[in-house]
Motif scaffolding. Structure first.
Motif, PDB file in Angstrom:
ATOM      1  N   LYS A  70       0.371  -1.471  -0.173  1.00  0.00           N
ATOM      2  CA  LYS A  70       0.040  -0.054   0.247  1.00  0.00           C
ATOM      3  C   LYS A  70       1.022   1.200   0.059  1.00  0.00           C
ATOM      4  N   LEU A  71       1.907   1.183   1.055  1.00  0.00           N
ATOM      5  CA  LEU A  71       3.132   2.805   0.570  1.00  0.00           C
ATOM      6  C   LEU A  71       3.041   2.365  -0.683  1.00  0.00           C
ATOM      7  N   LYS A  72       3.774   1.221  -0.933  1.00  0.00           N
ATOM      8  CA  LYS A  72       4.607   1.584  -2.148  1.00  0.00           C
ATOM      9  C   LYS A  72       3.381   1.885  -3.320  1.00  0.00           C
ATOM     10  N   ARG A  73       2.147   1.731  -3.323  1.00  0.00           N
ATOM     11  CA  ARG A  73       1.310   3.110  -4.091  1.00  0.00           C
ATOM     12  C   ARG A  73       1.705   3.661  -3.979  1.00  0.00           C
ATOM     13  N   LEU A  74       1.307   4.886  -2.941  1.00  0.00           N
ATOM     14  CA  LEU A  74       1.746   5.554  -2.571  1.00  0.00           C
ATOM     15  C   LEU A  74       3.029   6.365  -3.016  1.00  0.00           C
ATOM     16  N   ILE A  75       3.487   5.972  -2.839  1.00  0.00           N
ATOM     17  CA  ILE A  75       5.221   6.792  -3.405  1.00  0.00           C
ATOM     18  C   ILE A  75       5.538   5.837  -4.552  1.00  0.00           C
ATOM     19  N   GLY A  95      -4.358   1.729  -8.412  1.00  0.00           N
ATOM     20  CA  GLY A  95      -3.248   0.676  -8.007  1.00  0.00           C
ATOM     21  C   GLY A  95      -3.631   1.046  -6.400  1.00  0.00           C
ATOM     22  N   ALA A  96      -4.132   1.723  -5.868  1.00  0.00           N
ATOM     23  CA  ALA A  96      -3.740   2.045  -3.904  1.00  0.00           C
ATOM     24  C   ALA A  96      -5.609   1.571  -3.032  1.00  0.00           C
ATOM     25  N   ALA A  97      -5.966   1.840  -4.506  1.00  0.00           N
ATOM     26  CA  ALA A  97      -7.421   2.186  -3.593  1.00  0.00           C
ATOM     27  C   ALA A  97      -7.692   0.683  -3.631  1.00  0.00           C
ATOM     28  N   GLY A 100      -6.868  -1.601  -0.982  1.00  0.00           N
ATOM     29  CA  GLY A 100      -6.878  -0.939   0.147  1.00  0.00           C
ATOM     30  C   GLY A 100      -6.719   0.141   0.982  1.00  0.00           C
ATOM     31  N   VAL A 101      -5.717   0.779   0.170  1.00  0.00           N
ATOM     32  CA  VAL A 101      -5.889   2.423   0.856  1.00  0.00           C
ATOM     33  C   VAL A 101      -7.117   2.940   1.138  1.00  0.00           C
ATOM     34  N   GLU A 102      -7.034   3.500   2.621  1.00  0.00           N
ATOM     35  CA  GLU A 102      -8.380   4.446   2.044  1.00  0.00           C
ATOM     36  C   GLU A 102      -8.412   5.712   1.927  1.00  0.00           C
ATOM     37  N   GLN A 103     -10.078   5.714   1.150  1.00  0.00           N
ATOM     38  CA  GLN A 103     -10.126   6.908   0.709  1.00  0.00           C
ATOM     39  C   GLN A 103      -9.376   8.062   1.456  1.00  0.00           C
ATOM     40  N   ASP A 104      -9.669   8.322   2.908  1.00  0.00           N
ATOM     41  CA  ASP A 104      -9.200   9.666   3.244  1.00  0.00           C
ATOM     42  C   ASP A 104      -7.478   9.778   3.014  1.00  0.00           C
ATOM     43  N   LYS A 105      -7.006   8.519   3.007  1.00  0.00           N
ATOM     44  CA  LYS A 105      -4.934   8.563   3.373  1.00  0.00           C
ATOM     45  C   LYS A 105      -5.022   9.028   1.562  1.00  0.00           C
ATOM     46  N   LEU A 106      -5.821   8.719   1.180  1.00  0.00           N
ATOM     47  CA  LEU A 106      -5.174   8.769  -0.610  1.00  0.00           C
ATOM     48  C   LEU A 106      -5.868  10.012  -0.679  1.00  0.00           C
ATOM     49  N   ASP A 107      -6.715  10.517  -0.705  1.00  0.00           N
ATOM     50  CA  ASP A 107      -6.816  12.061  -0.224  1.00  0.00           C
ATOM     51  C   ASP A 107      -6.055  13.345   0.243  1.00  0.00           C
ATOM     52  N   GLN A 108      -5.784  12.421   0.740  1.00  0.00           N
ATOM     53  CA  GLN A 108      -4.108  13.362   2.076  1.00  0.00           C
ATOM     54  C   GLN A 108      -3.524  13.252   1.865  1.00  0.00           C
ATOM     55  N   VAL A 109      -2.450  12.743   0.551  1.00  0.00           N
ATOM     56  CA  VAL A 109      -1.264  11.871   0.725  1.00  0.00           C
ATOM     57  C   VAL A 109      -0.488  13.199   0.292  1.00  0.00           C
ATOM     58  N   TRP A 110      -0.869  14.746  -0.363  1.00  0.00           N
ATOM     59  CA  TRP A 110       0.150  14.893  -0.385  1.00  0.00           C
ATOM     60  C   TRP A 110       0.173  16.462   0.661  1.00  0.00           C
ATOM     61  N   HIS A 191     -11.759  10.881  -8.058  1.00  0.00           N
ATOM     62  CA  HIS A 191     -11.177  11.148  -7.175  1.00  0.00           C
ATOM     63  C   HIS A 191     -10.049  12.099  -6.942  1.00  0.00           C
ATOM     64  N   LEU A 192      -9.968  12.452  -8.189  1.00  0.00           N
ATOM     65  CA  LEU A 192      -8.330  13.301  -8.145  1.00  0.00           C
ATOM     66  C   LEU A 192      -8.580  14.225  -8.917  1.00  0.00           C
ATOM     67  N   THR A 193      -9.442  14.872  -8.847  1.00  0.00           N
ATOM     68  CA  THR A 193     -10.101  16.252 -10.044  1.00  0.00           C
ATOM     69  C   THR A 193      -9.931  18.045  -8.776  1.00  0.00           C
ATOM     70  N   ALA A 194     -10.431  17.376  -7.680  1.00  0.00           N
ATOM     71  CA  ALA A 194     -10.604  18.259  -6.703  1.00  0.00           C
ATOM     72  C   ALA A 194      -9.281  18.380  -6.159  1.00  0.00           C
TER      73      ALA A 194
END
Length: 204
Positions: A70-75, A95-97, A100-110, A191-194
């Protein structure tokens, strides 16, 4: 953009059956991703390169990885965003989703440097990914020392390998303006347009 005005691919993805000797590689990719990406369907014009790429991908995403996948996907996602590759941003986020990466974590990755959803070890890895995605490479000795505080030598090699592989993919897909497939395109638009993402030249 009106479908009738979409530009043609710079080099069209070929059907998988075009290169029968790559069936094993395409089947493995289909099993892992749920589809064969257009990047590989373009690449198959060089079967040797495609086999080598598939082998590298298998090494990066092995279940035996010492770094959580999961972290590799975020990296891979932040490195791709730093490099500006919208195709890879959509792929890595989807791929992260899927992993199983939680959407909140993906939204806050930046906002990972301040978000409580990220550990100091994850922040150190993502700092290096962001800096390594830049041209010229912006990784500092201080960043690398912080990375090594949290990760073993073997894990550091895995982290940098993910970044390096996406360095190849970012340039491959940005140069070819690889058309985005339906699933990552939909994920990006949802999920990414925002965060300012759009498909750009990858909408073909």
């Amino acid at each position: 953009m009106d479908q009738r005005t979409l530009p043609p691919p710079r080099l069209a993805p070929l059907p998988p059956e075009t290169t029968p000797e790559l069936k094993a590689q395409f089947d493995a990719t289909q099993k892992r991703m749920g589809f064969v990406p257009n990047s590989m369907l373009i690449m198959q014009r060089d079967p040797y390169l495609t086999r080598a790429f598939t082998q590298m991908s298998a090494a990066i995403w092995t279940p035996d990885s010492k770094v959580d996948l999961k972290l590799k996907r975020l990296i891979s996602h932040v490195a791709s965003r730093s490099a500006g590759c919208r195709y890879c941003m959509a792929h890595t986020a989807e791929g992260a989703a899927k992993l199983g990466v939680e959407q909140d974590k993906l939204d806050q990755v930046w906002s990972y440097q301040t978000s409580p959803l990220f550990t100091p070890a994850e922040r150190a890895a993502l700092d290096v990914a962001v800096a390594a995605g830049c041209v010229p490479n912006a990784v500092t000795d201080e960043m690398f020392l912080e990375l090594r505080k949290h990760w073993s030598d073997e894990q550091v090699v895995e982290i940098v390998a993910v970044i390096a592989m996406f360095g190849f993919l970012n340039r491959w897909n940005d140069t070819f303006a690889t058309p985005l497939e339906d699933a990552p395109l939909h994920f990006g638009e949802t999920h990414l347009t925002a965060q300012g993402w759009d498909a750009g030249k990858h909408l073909r």
